[in-house]
Scaffold this active site. Structure first.
Site, PDB file in Angstrom:
ATOM      1  N   GLY A  31       8.639   3.071   2.450  1.00  0.00           N
ATOM      2  CA  GLY A  31       9.157   4.434   2.390  1.00  0.00           C
ATOM      3  C   GLY A  31      10.479   4.564   1.657  1.00  0.00           C
ATOM      4  O   GLY A  31      11.154   5.588   1.773  1.00  0.00           O
ATOM      5  N   SER A  32      10.865   3.559   0.869  1.00  0.00           N
ATOM      6  CA  SER A  32      12.165   3.574   0.194  1.00  0.00           C
ATOM      7  C   SER A  32      12.199   4.453  -1.051  1.00  0.00           C
ATOM      8  O   SER A  32      13.271   4.789  -1.544  1.00  0.00           O
ATOM      9  CB  SER A  32      12.557   2.141  -0.203  1.00  0.00           C
ATOM     10  N   GLU A  44       0.760  -1.834  -8.706  1.00  0.00           N
ATOM     11  CA  GLU A  44       1.153  -1.397  -7.351  1.00  0.00           C
ATOM     12  C   GLU A  44       0.158  -1.982  -6.371  1.00  0.00           C
ATOM     13  O   GLU A  44      -1.001  -1.584  -6.386  1.00  0.00           O
ATOM     14  CB  GLU A  44       1.146   0.131  -7.309  1.00  0.00           C
ATOM     15  N   HIS A  60      -0.716   8.692  -3.097  1.00  0.00           N
ATOM     16  CA  HIS A  60      -0.235   8.085  -4.344  1.00  0.00           C
ATOM     17  C   HIS A  60      -0.884   8.735  -5.563  1.00  0.00           C
ATOM     18  O   HIS A  60      -0.227   8.919  -6.594  1.00  0.00           O
ATOM     19  CB  HIS A  60      -0.490   6.569  -4.332  1.00  0.00           C
ATOM     20  N   ARG A  61      -2.151   9.101  -5.473  1.00  0.00           N
ATOM     21  CA  ARG A  61      -2.818   9.789  -6.596  1.00  0.00           C
ATOM     22  C   ARG A  61      -2.156  11.125  -6.879  1.00  0.00           C
ATOM     23  O   ARG A  61      -1.927  11.483  -8.038  1.00  0.00           O
ATOM     24  CB  ARG A  61      -4.304   9.984  -6.302  1.00  0.00           C
ATOM     25  N   LYS A  62      -1.858  11.872  -5.828  1.00  0.00           N
ATOM     26  CA  LYS A  62      -1.192  13.165  -6.002  1.00  0.00           C
ATOM     27  C   LYS A  62       0.202  12.976  -6.588  1.00  0.00           C
ATOM     28  O   LYS A  62       0.631  13.764  -7.430  1.00  0.00           O
ATOM     29  CB  LYS A  62      -1.090  13.905  -4.658  1.00  0.00           C
ATOM     30  N   ARG A 118       1.254  10.703  -8.622  1.00  0.00           N
ATOM     31  CA  ARG A 118       1.258  10.374 -10.054  1.00  0.00           C
ATOM     32  C   ARG A 118       0.430  11.344 -10.901  1.00  0.00           C
ATOM     33  O   ARG A 118       0.334  11.161 -12.114  1.00  0.00           O
ATOM     34  CB  ARG A 118       0.842   8.927 -10.285  1.00  0.00           C
ATOM     35  N   GLY A 144      12.037  -1.514   0.791  1.00  0.00           N
ATOM     36  CA  GLY A 144      11.330  -1.431   2.056  1.00  0.00           C
ATOM     37  C   GLY A 144      10.293  -0.318   2.050  1.00  0.00           C
ATOM     38  O   GLY A 144      10.189   0.460   1.096  1.00  0.00           O
ATOM     39  N   GLU A 171      -8.690  -0.020 -10.492  1.00  0.00           N
ATOM     40  CA  GLU A 171      -8.626  -0.585  -9.144  1.00  0.00           C
ATOM     41  C   GLU A 171      -8.974  -2.060  -9.257  1.00  0.00           C
ATOM     42  O   GLU A 171     -10.065  -2.423  -9.690  1.00  0.00           O
ATOM     43  CB  GLU A 171      -9.594   0.150  -8.230  1.00  0.00           C
TER      44      GLU A 171
END
Length: 191
Positions: free
Chosen positions: A10-11, A84, A49-51, A53, A8, A62
């Site tokens: 935020g899982s 993703e 998400h960049r931070k 990874r 879900g 992209e």
């Protein structure tokens, strides 16, 4: 090897998937981002998400749609790919463009085939493919026809991907639960 990671909102599934690829041992790590950025909230999510990874050795591509035409640089045996995520890709394939199309079941079917074919193409280009998807439609609410077609599309795509995958993991509250390992249903244990 194909690993399907679901869960879900935020899982913790994204972080789990990133760590799988980062720990794969493959020297070439690619992050295929499917989100189309439409506003400030989307930009904040992309930046988060960049931070998350950063420092894990990923090269980002992209690609909001048309995965079947994507060629990943490098030799497959040295390559790990993180896709993703399927829910964005499916929405982009189904609704891509400036205006909403007629959401006939044929359109959803074509979008589903494009998603599965594209992911199959990625799998041939990598020793390790980790695919992130989302649980949608579990709330039991009836939506407008376009949304209901999308929910049906996601159910179909997720079923197809689960059959293709060597491993299926659901992340619940940050805890990975194996649903399938090497082609057989798991016991629901942690990995």
């Amino acid at each position: 090897m194909i690993t399907l990671v679901t869960g879900g909102c935020g899982s913790g599934k994204s972080e789990y998937a990133e760590n799988l690829v980062a720990g794969s041992g493959c020297p070439c790590k690619w992050y295929v981002a499917t989100m189309e950025v439409w506003g400030d909230e989307d930009r904040r999510k992309v930046e988060r998400h960049r931070k998350q990874r950063a420092g894990k050795g990923f090269h980002t591509i992209e690609r909001p749609r048309g995965l079947n035409a994507l060629l990943i640089p490098g030799s497959p045996e040295q390559t790990a790919v993180l896709l993703e995520c399927v829910s964005n890709l499916a929405a982009n394939e189904m609704f891509g463009g400036e205006t909403l199309p007629d959401c006939a079941p044929e359109l959803a079917g074509a979008a589903g085939e494009a998603v599965v074919d594209g992911i199959t193409s990625l799998a041939r280009q990598a020793a390790e493919l980790v695919v992130v998807t989302n649980e949608v439609g579990l709330d039991g609410i009836s939506y407008e026809v376009e949304t209901m077609e999308y929910i049906r599309l996601m159910g179909w795509v997720n079923q197809r991907l689960a059959k293709l995958a060597d491993r299926v993991v659901e992340v619940v509250y940050g805890i990975p639960v194996v649903l399938k390992e090497n082609g057989s249903a798991g016991q629901g244990g942690r990995i």
